[in-house]
Design a protein around this motif. Structure first.
Motif, PDB file in Angstrom:
ATOM      1  N   ARG A 330      -8.317 -16.783  -6.838  1.00 46.23           N
ATOM      2  CA  ARG A 330      -7.347 -16.441  -6.468  1.00 46.23           C
ATOM      3  C   ARG A 330      -6.360 -15.430  -6.486  1.00 46.23           C
ATOM      4  O   ARG A 330      -5.446 -15.499  -5.003  1.00 46.23           O
ATOM      5  CB  ARG A 330      -6.705 -17.680  -7.185  1.00 46.23           C
ATOM      6  N   LYS A 331      -6.629 -14.231  -6.258  1.00 48.58           N
ATOM      7  CA  LYS A 331      -6.068 -13.452  -5.929  1.00 48.58           C
ATOM      8  C   LYS A 331      -6.906 -12.724  -5.564  1.00 48.58           C
ATOM      9  O   LYS A 331      -8.263 -12.465  -5.554  1.00 48.58           O
ATOM     10  CB  LYS A 331      -5.780 -12.492  -7.418  1.00 48.58           C
ATOM     11  N   ASN A 357     -12.984 -23.179  -2.081  1.00 49.57           N
ATOM     12  CA  ASN A 357     -11.248 -23.557  -2.469  1.00 49.57           C
ATOM     13  C   ASN A 357     -12.152 -24.852  -3.248  1.00 49.57           C
ATOM     14  O   ASN A 357     -10.856 -26.236  -2.972  1.00 49.57           O
ATOM     15  CB  ASN A 357     -10.982 -23.443  -1.623  1.00 49.57           C
ATOM     16  N   THR A 361      -7.655 -25.289  -3.713  1.00 52.55           N
ATOM     17  CA  THR A 361      -6.640 -24.054  -4.275  1.00 52.55           C
ATOM     18  C   THR A 361      -7.158 -23.128  -3.173  1.00 52.55           C
ATOM     19  O   THR A 361      -8.489 -22.690  -3.218  1.00 52.55           O
ATOM     20  CB  THR A 361      -6.433 -23.680  -5.670  1.00 52.55           C
ATOM     21  N   ARG A 363      -8.858 -19.676  -2.546  1.00 49.29           N
ATOM     22  CA  ARG A 363      -8.989 -18.639  -3.134  1.00 49.29           C
ATOM     23  C   ARG A 363      -9.518 -17.438  -2.497  1.00 49.29           C
ATOM     24  O   ARG A 363      -9.141 -17.606  -0.757  1.00 49.29           O
ATOM     25  CB  ARG A 363     -10.689 -18.643  -3.851  1.00 49.29           C
ATOM     26  N   ARG A 419      -4.061 -32.685  -0.483  1.00 51.20           N
ATOM     27  CA  ARG A 419      -2.211 -32.581  -1.118  1.00 51.20           C
ATOM     28  C   ARG A 419      -3.263 -32.481  -2.712  1.00 51.20           C
ATOM     29  O   ARG A 419      -1.260 -32.630  -4.335  1.00 51.20           O
ATOM     30  CB  ARG A 419      -2.545 -34.295  -1.729  1.00 51.20           C
ATOM     31  N   GLY A 421      -4.104 -29.763  -4.473  1.00 50.61           N
ATOM     32  CA  GLY A 421      -4.237 -28.946  -4.342  1.00 50.61           C
ATOM     33  C   GLY A 421      -2.756 -27.511  -4.988  1.00 50.61           C
ATOM     34  O   GLY A 421      -1.994 -27.992  -4.841  1.00 50.61           O
ATOM     35  N   ASP A 422      -2.889 -26.820  -4.231  1.00 47.39           N
ATOM     36  CA  ASP A 422      -1.424 -25.740  -4.152  1.00 47.39           C
ATOM     37  C   ASP A 422      -0.545 -25.773  -2.704  1.00 47.39           C
ATOM     38  O   ASP A 422       0.443 -24.756  -2.913  1.00 47.39           O
ATOM     39  CB  ASP A 422      -1.921 -23.882  -4.929  1.00 47.39           C
ATOM     40  N   PHE A 423      -1.111 -26.298  -2.240  1.00 47.85           N
ATOM     41  CA  PHE A 423      -0.673 -26.363  -0.606  1.00 47.85           C
ATOM     42  C   PHE A 423      -0.501 -27.898  -1.112  1.00 47.85           C
ATOM     43  O   PHE A 423      -1.061 -28.488   0.282  1.00 47.85           O
ATOM     44  CB  PHE A 423      -0.823 -25.915   0.094  1.00 47.85           C
ATOM     45  N   PRO A 424       0.081 -28.787  -1.548  1.00 50.90           N
ATOM     46  CA  PRO A 424      -0.370 -30.407  -1.513  1.00 50.90           C
ATOM     47  C   PRO A 424       0.125 -30.930   0.209  1.00 50.90           C
ATOM     48  O   PRO A 424       0.242 -31.937   0.991  1.00 50.90           O
ATOM     49  CB  PRO A 424       1.176 -31.511  -2.149  1.00 50.90           C
TER      50      PRO A 424
END
Length: 619
Positions: A330-331, A357, A361, A363, A419, A421-424
């Motif tokens: 993820r980083k 992803n 999320t 990546r 929705r 994930g980390d950007f819903p």
């Protein structure tokens, strides 16, 4: 004089776009509803086209069916809107133009999204409105899906003797989206009783004329063409068209030369475009003969492309095979990822699989890491490809890129919705499902794009389908596998299984399949990990007994991880008795766990092969 009688001896000019003018006036809602609330405005646009020289106008009802009106909460207003639209057109036309009742297509690229039965019900409701109001003919336009158009045409022909115009829209000049040649499609429509067959929408005059060059003059029907003004431009959140009327005037005679007898306009056209046509062709005598440039479906004749690696489905049919998922980070620091990849290579795995992803999320791109694994470590990357993040253009471009980089192993998945994930707030695309994605990839192996274009080369993709056995009915899940096989899946990769009972159940329900399965196994790292997977991750269920074992070690993380490895080793023992394929999933980049398990699986597989050899050599 009857509409069809006039077409026998002269070219008729049809109208242009209604929506283009309405949106230019600032209308940004369900424009078909304006037949009720802004009837005079609709009538004025009809009159503008008649004044410009249109012999034929169409009702403003392209999207006035149940399936499309329900987007605006107007599904109960189908009769009211369509009836008003016919009355508006007839009031504007008087005796100066014929009125065609317009019914538009519903299906796009994803044909499975609307069933034929739904289409029939929606179509009949709209059809009867037009027949009751006394239109002069019916216009079926913007049909991308030939099956849908053939279905509604068959119904309409049984219900009325009125003239019917049936028009298809092309993904590519010369071919429909199902790769039916346009000449063949129009012949089929003529055979089903269409009085006029032709093309509308999507293409401007240039490309529509290229398509018409491939179309023979029908024996019993007439030809029509309603091109767009140009390709659309997207500015400040709105689409607009820039094609000018002079260009249409210059193309008019060419449409006549291709045998067109009914000539109008589609998206982006205005009364000025129709006036340009009329100035050139109104009351012109049509041509009755033409030289046709027939094109066959593209045939790619070449030897299959070379692959660097033997396809996994062939390997796993011959011997036990271990693949391991190692998620892209993820980083941006990839140090631990490549440490893990080296450890897994030493453990003797056949491939590293790279998620796209997962759980929506963000990546590092799996394509970039896959290329580095292949070029720097000499490892086979298996690239997951989700339908969530790319439209049908992006998917094909991505696949062409993978082919260019020599990465031929793909897992085709639908993908978790954005929705979760980390950007819903992000959008999920889903132009196609995993079924159509598999089909798209296998078609590229034939050298053809999804729309049937010649790619110049054949790809050499090996396509895996996803399999979720953690459901109430494994039998239903297997039905999905069988469907994916029909679409072209070469093998399957399953979600992780956490009990021997489930392994046996999966085997019993899939042993009739010749398509191999890599059975998913994942070492648990602790009680919290087990509870999260069981309760919050779609497609994963963990037996109560396993969760209880992990809970007992809740205060000892190191021992809990060792227990997770021990459980997975036990599952490997059972799995290798039933399946040749083992798919290990690395939790939290804890590659030391899956490297140990991969080495164990390979050792157990070697022991099994040795025992089998010894047994077969005893006299």
């Amino acid at each position: 004089m009857n509409f069809l009688d006039k077409l026998k001896n002269q070219i008729l000019i049809a109208d242009g776009a209604m929506g283009t003018l309405l949106y230019s006036f600032g209308v940004d809602t369900c424009s078909e509803e304006l037949n009720l609330s802004q009837a005079e405005q609709i009538q004025n646009i009809h009159r503008a086209y008649i004044d410009a020289g249109a012999d034929v106008i169409q009702t403003h009802t392209y999207a006035a069916n149940y399936l499309k009106l329900q987007r605006y909460g107007l599904e109960d207003s189908v009769k009211e809107i369509n009836s008003a639209a016919v009355r508006n057109a007839k009031k504007a036309a008087q005796s100066n133009a014929y009125v065609l009742g317009t019914i538009g297509g519903n299906r796009g690229i994803k044909t499975s999204s609307i069933t034929i039965e739904e289409l029939k019900r929606s179509f009949r409701e709209q059809l009867y409105c037009h027949l009751l109001e006394g239109v002069d003919g019916l216009l079926f336009e913007t049909f991308y899906d030939l099956e849908e158009l053939e279905t509604v045409l068959t119904i309409a022909r049984k219900e009325t003797n009125l003239p019917i115009i049936a028009q298809v829209s092309l993904q590519d000049p010369g071919f429909l989206q199902d790769r039916t040649p346009v000449n063949e499609a129009l012949k089929r429509l003529e055979g089903l009783g269409a009085d006029v067959v032709g093309l509308n929408c999507r293409l401007g005059p240039h490309h529509m004329l290229l398509a018409l060059e491939q179309v023979e003059i029908p024996k019993h029907a007439f030809l029509s063409a309603y091109p767009n003004a140009s390709l659309p431009t997207y500015t400040d959140g709105k689409f607009h068209y820039e094609g000018d009327a002079d260009y249409f005037q210059k193309s008019a005679q060419r449409f006549r030369d291709e045998g067109v007898r009914l000539l109008g306009g589609c998206c982006g056209t205005t009364p000025d475009h129709i006036r340009a046509y009329a100035s050139e062709l109104k009351n012109s005598i049509p041509v009755t003969e033409k030289v046709v440039k027939l094109k066959q479906k593209p045939i790619i004749v070449e030897s299959p492309p070379k692959r660097e690696y033997t396809p996994l489905q062939e390997i796993v049919k011959e011997r036990p095979s271990v693949i391991v998922e190692l998620d892209p980070p993820r980083k941006l620091d990839t140090t631990k990822f490549f440490e893990g990849a080296k450890a897994l290579k030493e453990a003797g795995i056949d491939s590293i699989t790279l998620a796209d992803n997962s759980l929506a999320t963000v990546r590092i791109s799996n394509e970039s890491l896959g290329y580095l694994l292949k070029s720097e470590l000499g490892m086979r990357p298996l690239i997951h490809l989700a339908c969530r993040d790319r439209n049908i253009i992006g998917l094909q471009s991505h696949l062409m890129g993978l082919h260019t980089l020599g990465m031929n192993d793909i897992l085709a998945i639908t993908g978790d919705p954005a929705r979760v994930g980390d950007f819903p707030g992000a959008s999920s695309v889903y132009d196609v499902s995993s079924f159509e994605l598999i089909q798209m990839i296998k078609q590229m192996n034939e050298g053809l794009s999804y729309s049937g274009k010649d790619l110049g080369q054949k790809t050499a993709f090996s396509v895996a389908g996803a399999f979720n056995p953690n459901v109430r009915s494994v039998e239903k899940a297997v039905k999905r596998l069988e469907k994916k096989i029909q679409f072209g899946a070469d093998y399957f990769i399953s979600q992780p299984v956490f009990s021997e009972e489930k392994l046996i159940e999966v085997y019993e329900n899939t042993k009739h399949l010749d398509t191999p399965i890599y059975i998913g196994l994942m070492p648990l790292t602790g009680s919290k990990n087990a509870e999260f997977l069981h309760n919050e991750v779609p497609g994963i269920k963990i037996a109560d007994s396993i969760r209880e074992r992990m809970a007992l070690l809740n205060d000892n993380p190191l021992q809990a991880a060792r227990e997770g490895v021990a459980i997975t080793k036990s599952l490997i023992d059972t799995a290798l008795d039933l399946f040749n394929g083992i798919y290990l999933i690395t939790p939290f980049l804890r590659y030391e766990l899956t490297a140990e398990l991969a080495a164990y699986a390979n050792q157990r597989a070697s022991e099994i092969r040795g025992a089998s050899y010894a047994e077969n050599t005893i006299f």
